[in-house]
Design an enzyme around this catalytic site. Structure first.
Site, PDB file in Angstrom:
ATOM      1  N   LEU A   1       0.773  -1.460  -0.077  1.00 30.03           N
ATOM      2  CA  LEU A   1       0.412  -0.152  -0.166  1.00 30.03           C
ATOM      3  C   LEU A   1       0.988   0.965   0.013  1.00 30.03           C
ATOM      4  CD1 LEU A   1      -2.661  -0.740   2.525  1.00 30.03           C
ATOM      5  CD2 LEU A   1      -2.381  -1.416  -0.334  1.00 30.03           C
TER       6      LEU A   1
ATOM      7  N   ARG B   1       2.313  14.881   5.765  1.00 32.35           N
ATOM      8  CA  ARG B   1       3.049  15.209   6.600  1.00 32.35           C
ATOM      9  C   ARG B   1       5.025  15.699   6.821  1.00 32.35           C
ATOM     10  NH1 ARG B   1       1.357  11.173  11.919  1.00 32.35           N
ATOM     11  NH2 ARG B   1       0.251  10.438  10.073  1.00 32.35           N
TER      12      ARG B   1
HETATM   13  C1  UD1 Z   1      -3.273   1.318  10.062  1.00 34.03           C
HETATM   14  C2  UD1 Z   1      -4.089  -0.007  11.097  1.00 34.03           C
HETATM   15  C3  UD1 Z   1      -3.579   0.015  12.054  1.00 34.03           C
HETATM   16  C4  UD1 Z   1      -1.406  -0.274  12.454  1.00 34.03           C
HETATM   17  C5  UD1 Z   1      -1.240   0.976  11.759  1.00 34.03           C
HETATM   18  C6  UD1 Z   1      -0.174   0.622  11.913  1.00 34.03           C
HETATM   19  C7  UD1 Z   1      -5.691  -0.125   9.303  1.00 34.03           C
HETATM   20  C8  UD1 Z   1      -7.414   0.517   9.374  1.00 34.03           C
HETATM   21  N1  UD1 Z   1      -5.224   0.796  10.378  1.00 34.03           N
HETATM   22  O1  UD1 Z   1      -3.526   2.217  11.057  1.00 34.03           O
HETATM   23  O2  UD1 Z   1      -4.471  -0.753  12.928  1.00 34.03           O
HETATM   24  O3  UD1 Z   1      -1.330   0.031  13.609  1.00 34.03           O
HETATM   25  O4  UD1 Z   1      -1.129   0.813  10.099  1.00 34.03           O
HETATM   26  O5  UD1 Z   1       0.763   1.399  11.666  1.00 34.03           O
HETATM   27  O6  UD1 Z   1      -5.037  -0.888   8.272  1.00 34.03           O
HETATM   28  N2  UD1 Z   1      -3.563   3.719   2.668  1.00 34.03           N
HETATM   29  C9  UD1 Z   1      -3.490   3.390   0.946  1.00 34.03           C
HETATM   30  N3  UD1 Z   1      -4.272   3.698   0.768  1.00 34.03           N
HETATM   31  C10 UD1 Z   1      -5.754   3.756   1.797  1.00 34.03           C
HETATM   32  C11 UD1 Z   1      -5.490   4.238   3.305  1.00 34.03           C
HETATM   33  C12 UD1 Z   1      -4.524   4.185   3.232  1.00 34.03           C
HETATM   34  O7  UD1 Z   1      -3.009   3.155  -0.087  1.00 34.03           O
HETATM   35  O8  UD1 Z   1      -7.316   4.347   1.021  1.00 34.03           O
HETATM   36  C13 UD1 Z   1      -1.366   3.590   3.026  1.00 34.03           C
HETATM   37  C14 UD1 Z   1      -0.948   4.982   2.945  1.00 34.03           C
HETATM   38  O9  UD1 Z   1      -0.185   4.892   2.429  1.00 34.03           O
HETATM   39  C15 UD1 Z   1       0.010   4.277   4.841  1.00 34.03           C
HETATM   40  C16 UD1 Z   1      -1.205   2.662   4.803  1.00 34.03           C
HETATM   41  O10 UD1 Z   1      -2.082   2.203   4.150  1.00 34.03           O
HETATM   42  O11 UD1 Z   1       1.148   3.696   3.566  1.00 34.03           O
HETATM   43  C17 UD1 Z   1      -1.350   2.886   6.440  1.00 34.03           C
HETATM   44  O12 UD1 Z   1      -2.519   3.603   6.275  1.00 34.03           O
HETATM   45  P1  UD1 Z   1      -2.912   4.530   7.748  1.00 34.03           P
HETATM   46  O13 UD1 Z   1      -4.000   5.668   6.605  1.00 34.03           O
HETATM   47  O14 UD1 Z   1      -1.982   5.625   7.817  1.00 34.03           O
HETATM   48  O15 UD1 Z   1      -3.977   4.044   8.366  1.00 34.03           O
HETATM   49  P2  UD1 Z   1      -2.846   3.789   9.594  1.00 34.03           P
HETATM   50  O16 UD1 Z   1      -4.354   5.047  10.277  1.00 34.03           O
HETATM   51  O17 UD1 Z   1      -1.369   4.087   9.998  1.00 34.03           O
END
Ligand code: UD1
Ligand code: CA
Length: 457
Positions: free
Chosen positions: A9, A16
């Site tokens: 992903l 940030r």
């Molecule tokens: C996520 C996890 C959380 C975990 C944490 C660890 C979920 C819902 N939560 O939270 O349990 O503790 O990672 O760091 O999965 N991304 C996409 N497309 C999207 C959304 C996100 O590609 O639509 C990618 C982002 O670029 C990022 C990663 O997925 O690299 C994580 O997404 P983010 O929304 O930051 O999840 P967290 O809130 O960190």
């Protein structure tokens, strides 16, 4: 072993990082973009395919990341579950999928292979960690039998769940048949109104599919990067790890906290590296080599017993056995120093071969030249290799003495055992064994009178 697939992903915006034009996953750790690191690690698992989910910054990624991956476009970032779902067309119903992140750069092959093996053929495996401060992370919820039953996001926890220190790193292995099924039944009824990938753990429980959890052996392996402070933190952790490994293999780093490797380094025995030396690209060091403080070495081969004195800059070049370089030397691409060559301070060498035992010790430019054995190039000598359009060669034989301040206007050849007078501008070849001088004759004017200040009164 079953067939593996990887989804990485990388569609998040990375706001940030506060970078105007650079997607987050193109920021580097140890000189390599974070996404490239993750892809390289994924490749070591020999998966059937690697799918990278990207968002609005896709063009730059396509340009700069050259790996055989499937690029999957997620137009709207509706959550991690939605992101993996956009890759489903590339994933069959058999086998298992490993989920990784473009901004979790240091995950390693060993940890992933462990996770894959505990997932076996039909179970879910989650990589977890235990953190003193779990805030911001999804919490691992276990039942009275200690089985993992769900993951609750930080924004959705109740006051009791908030205290749980076991967190979700976000890295999983999921059997494909279930992945298809579960991703299609996710909803976004949660605090962030996102389709959470984490919800598959609760769905696994409903379907009686066991969920195994293993703890990451070292926290940094699963640490993510959201801003430049975290990027620098991971960089230093990574550098210290490499420094430690190298020192265990016998490399002497005078201060492992001031060592930077941005590429690969091969070294022999009894190599000593002083502080703040940066290695880029592929460097090979023989035995018994000393590198002084504050040097930069990029794609350099250094043979046994050589010494590089402080503040030297070496790139795409080769340093012979027992040679001495610096301080303040610059070896540019295709500089090739033979055994026992000395290159001193403020000397620049480019595309030149310098033969055994020759010395270029002070304030000199040697470009497009070939210098034989045991020649001495005096201070301030310049090979004038450029006529404004083309580069020309200078050839200097064995046992030559090039006087200080000689301008060698190339193309020009200096024969063996020739000497040039200091300050000569050499435009024609210099014969062997002779002294060649080319400068205006010195005169003294006995009749000259030093001017005096005019009396203004
Ligand atoms: C996520 C996890 C959380 C975990 C944490 C660890 C979920 C819902 N939560 O939270 O349990 O503790 O990672 O760091 O999965 N991304 C996409 N497309 C999207 C959304 C996100 O590609 O639509 C990618 C982002 O670029 C990022 C990663 O997925 O690299 C994580 O997404 P983010 O929304 O930051 O999840 P967290 O809130 O960190
Ligand atoms: Ca995150």
């Amino acid at each position: 072993m079953q067939d593996l697939y990887v989804v990485i992903l990388a569609a998040g915006q990375g706001t940030r990082m506060k970078s105007q034009n650079k997607p987050k996953v193109l920021h580097s750790i140890a000189g390599k973009p974070m996404l490239s690191r993750v892809i390289e690690t994924a490749e070591k698992l020999n998966p059937n395919n690697i799918n990278v989910v990207v968002g609005h910054e896709k063009e730059q990624l396509f340009e700069q990341i050259h790996f055989p991956v499937n690029w999957v476009i997620q137009d709207e970032q509706l959550g991690t579950g939605h992101a993996v779902k956009t890759a489903l067309p590339n994933i069959p119903e058999e086998g298992a999928t490993v989920v990784l992140y473009g901004d979790v750069p240091l995950i390693d092959e060993e940890t992933l292979k462990n996770l894959i093996s505990i997932a076996g053929n039909n179970e879910v495996a989650v990589l977890t960690d235990v953190l003193e401060d779990p805030s911001g992370y999804g919490r691992i919820i276990r039942n009275e039998k200690n089985h993992v039953i769900k993951i609750v996001e930080d924004k959705d926890v109740d006051s009791e769940q908030r205290l749980i220190k076991e967190i979700n790193t976000g890295i999983y292995v999921i059997p494909n048949q279930y992945l298809h099924q579960w991703l299609n039944s996710l909803n976004n009824n949660n605090a962030q109104q996102e389709y959470y990938l984490t919800d598959i753990v609760a769905l696994a429980n409903e379907d009686n599919v066991p969920v195994k959890a293993i703890r990451v052996p070292k926290s940094y392996l699963a640490m993510g990067v959201n801003d430049k402070i975290q990027l620098a933190t991971l960089e230093r952790i990574y550098q210290r790890e490499i420094a430690k490994q190298f020192m265990q293999q016998g490399l002497m780093l005078l201060d492992p906290n001031r060592f930077d490797l941005r590429g690969d380094l091969i070294f022999g025995s009894d190599v000593i590296i002083d502080v703040n030396v940066v290695f880029e690209g592929n460097n090979v060091l023989g035995n018994n080599i000393n590198i002084g403080a504050h040097c930069l070495l990029k794609n350099v081969t250094i043979h046994d017993n050589a010494i590089i004195h402080p503040f030297s800059h070496l790139e795409d070049c080769e340093v012979g056995e027992s040679a001495k370089v610096g301080p303040y030397a610059r070896l540019r691409p295709k500089a090739k120093l033979a055994k026992d060559v000395h290159i001193g301070n403020f000397v620049e060498v480019k595309n030149s071969k310098i033969g055994i035992g020759s010395k270029v010790n002070h304030l000199t430019y040697v470009g497009d030249a070939t210098i034989g054995k045991n020649s001495n190039i005096g201070a301030g000598t310049i090979t004038c290799n450029y006529d404004g359009v083309n580069k020309h060669a200078t050839i200097i034989g064995d046992d030559c003495l090039i006087g200080s301040g000689t301008m060698l206007v190339a193309p020009v050849t200096v024969g063996n055992k020739a000497t040039t007078g200091a300050g000569s501008v050499i435009t024609k070849n210099c014969p062997e064994n002779q002294l060649t001088v080319s400068r205006s004759k010195q005169i003294s004017l006995a009749s000259w009178v030093r001017p005096e200040k005019e009396n203004k009164s």
